[in-house]
Design a protein around this motif. Structure first.
Motif, short mmCIF file in Angstrom:
data_model
loop_
_atom_site.label_atom_id
_atom_site.label_comp_id
_atom_site.label_asym_id
_atom_site.label_seq_id
_atom_site.Cartn_x
_atom_site.Cartn_y
_atom_site.Cartn_z
N GLN A 82 0.59 -1.21 0.13
CA GLN A 82 0.07 -0.12 0.06
C GLN A 82 0.91 1.30 -0.03
O GLN A 82 0.56 2.39 -0.50
CB GLN A 82 -0.92 0.12 1.17
CG GLN A 82 -1.98 -1.07 1.13
CD GLN A 82 -3.15 -0.81 0.13
OE1 GLN A 82 -2.79 -0.91 -1.13
NE2 GLN A 82 -4.10 -0.05 0.50
N ASP A 107 -10.55 -3.49 -5.16
CA ASP A 107 -10.45 -4.83 -4.70
C ASP A 107 -11.61 -5.79 -4.92
O ASP A 107 -12.62 -5.53 -4.12
CB ASP A 107 -10.02 -4.75 -3.02
CG ASP A 107 -9.73 -6.18 -2.67
OD1 ASP A 107 -10.02 -7.14 -3.21
OD2 ASP A 107 -8.94 -6.06 -1.49
N SER A 110 -13.17 -6.82 -1.54
CA SER A 110 -13.72 -5.80 -0.80
C SER A 110 -14.02 -4.56 -1.55
O SER A 110 -13.26 -3.80 -1.75
CB SER A 110 -12.97 -5.47 0.38
OG SER A 110 -13.25 -4.54 1.26
N ASN A 112 -15.34 -1.65 -1.55
CA ASN A 112 -15.17 -0.39 -1.33
C ASN A 112 -13.62 -0.01 -0.62
O ASN A 112 -13.35 0.88 -0.23
CB ASN A 112 -15.72 0.09 0.29
CG ASN A 112 -17.55 -0.04 -0.29
OD1 ASN A 112 -17.97 0.55 -1.32
ND2 ASN A 112 -18.23 -0.58 0.70
N ASP A 113 -12.92 -0.98 -1.14
CA ASP A 113 -11.46 -1.08 -0.85
C ASP A 113 -10.56 -1.13 -2.19
O ASP A 113 -11.14 -1.27 -3.23
CB ASP A 113 -10.97 -2.20 0.08
CG ASP A 113 -10.04 -1.91 0.93
OD1 ASP A 113 -9.27 -0.62 0.64
OD2 ASP A 113 -9.41 -2.47 1.78
N TYR A 115 -6.38 -1.65 -3.78
CA TYR A 115 -4.91 -2.09 -3.56
C TYR A 115 -4.16 -1.45 -4.67
O TYR A 115 -4.65 -0.81 -5.74
CB TYR A 115 -4.96 -3.50 -3.75
CG TYR A 115 -5.21 -4.36 -5.09
CD1 TYR A 115 -4.36 -4.44 -5.92
CD2 TYR A 115 -6.70 -4.50 -5.13
CE1 TYR A 115 -5.00 -5.17 -6.96
CE2 TYR A 115 -7.21 -5.29 -6.12
CZ TYR A 115 -6.14 -5.66 -7.23
OH TYR A 115 -6.80 -6.06 -8.48
N LYS A 154 -1.57 -5.31 0.26
CA LYS A 154 -2.20 -4.31 1.69
C LYS A 154 -1.04 -4.54 2.53
O LYS A 154 0.25 -4.30 2.68
CB LYS A 154 -3.67 -5.01 1.74
CG LYS A 154 -4.31 -4.57 0.82
CD LYS A 154 -5.80 -4.57 1.23
CE LYS A 154 -7.02 -4.05 0.30
NZ LYS A 154 -8.23 -4.38 0.64
#
Length: 188
Positions: A82, A107, A110, A112-113, A115, A154
């Motif tokens: 990250q 991602d 996930s 709402n995430d 990388y 991450k």
């Protein structure tokens, strides 16, 4: 009699760069070409201090099972830590100095995430010219200066491999493959 225990949950889907993920169908933007159906393999070939070299090799591929056997090696994207953007320097591809770029990706495990990936672009090699191709670079950013810290997903801790995807062209739907290159003895 008691019912059997429920099966364990499936492992999390490891994010592969961009739209090229294992089994990603053409309708989802991928080529549905797994690593066994493409002609390229990337491995770590050498290390001198914090300078590392990858080597691209070609391998047999059956044109009877896939359209991707003659794909161009257009670009390679690798999952990185990250905070590691800017940590790869002095990139050479086939001995020629090149620039590197970075991008963040959504991602899939996930939504709402995101990388980060390092992008080795405009390679434009083919099955005749890519065999034994060397991609070399220095890892210089503190905290990202080893393979295991630069190529980690991450904050999951040091990695033992580089997870990467390679693409046959710039458009969604082009042939692509995904896999990992184990660091092996190059773990420093």
């Amino acid at each position: 009699s008691p019912s059997p225990p429920p099966p364990p949950p499936p492992p999390p889907q490891f994010p592969y760069p961009h739209w090229c993920r294992p089994g990603n169908p053409v309708s989802g933007g991928g080529s549905d070409a797994g690593i066994s159906e493409t002609p390229y393999v990337v491995s770590f070939a050498s290390q001198r201090a914090n300078r590392y070299c990858l080597q691209v090799n070609t391998k047999p591929c059956s044109t009877k099972t896939t359209k991707c056997c003659n794909m161009v090696l257009y670009k390679l994207e690798a999952v990185i830590g990250q905070t590691c953007q800017g940590g790869l320097n002095n990139l050479t591809i086939g001995g020629v100095p090149r620039s590197i770029s970075y991008a963040n990706q959504n991602d899939p495990s996930s939504p709402n995430d995101f990388y980060w990936v390092a992008k080795f672009t405009s390679l434009d090699y083919n099955v005749r010219t890519a065999n034994n191709l060397q991609i070399c670079f220095d890892l210089t950013k503190p905290g990202c200066d080893t393979l295991s810290t630069f190529f980690q997903y991450k904050e999951s801790g040091p990695s033992q491999s580089m997870n990467y995807a390679y693409y046959g062209g710039p458009s969604v739907g082009e042939c692509c493959g995904t896999t990992e290159a184990m660091f092996g003895r190059y773990t420093r």
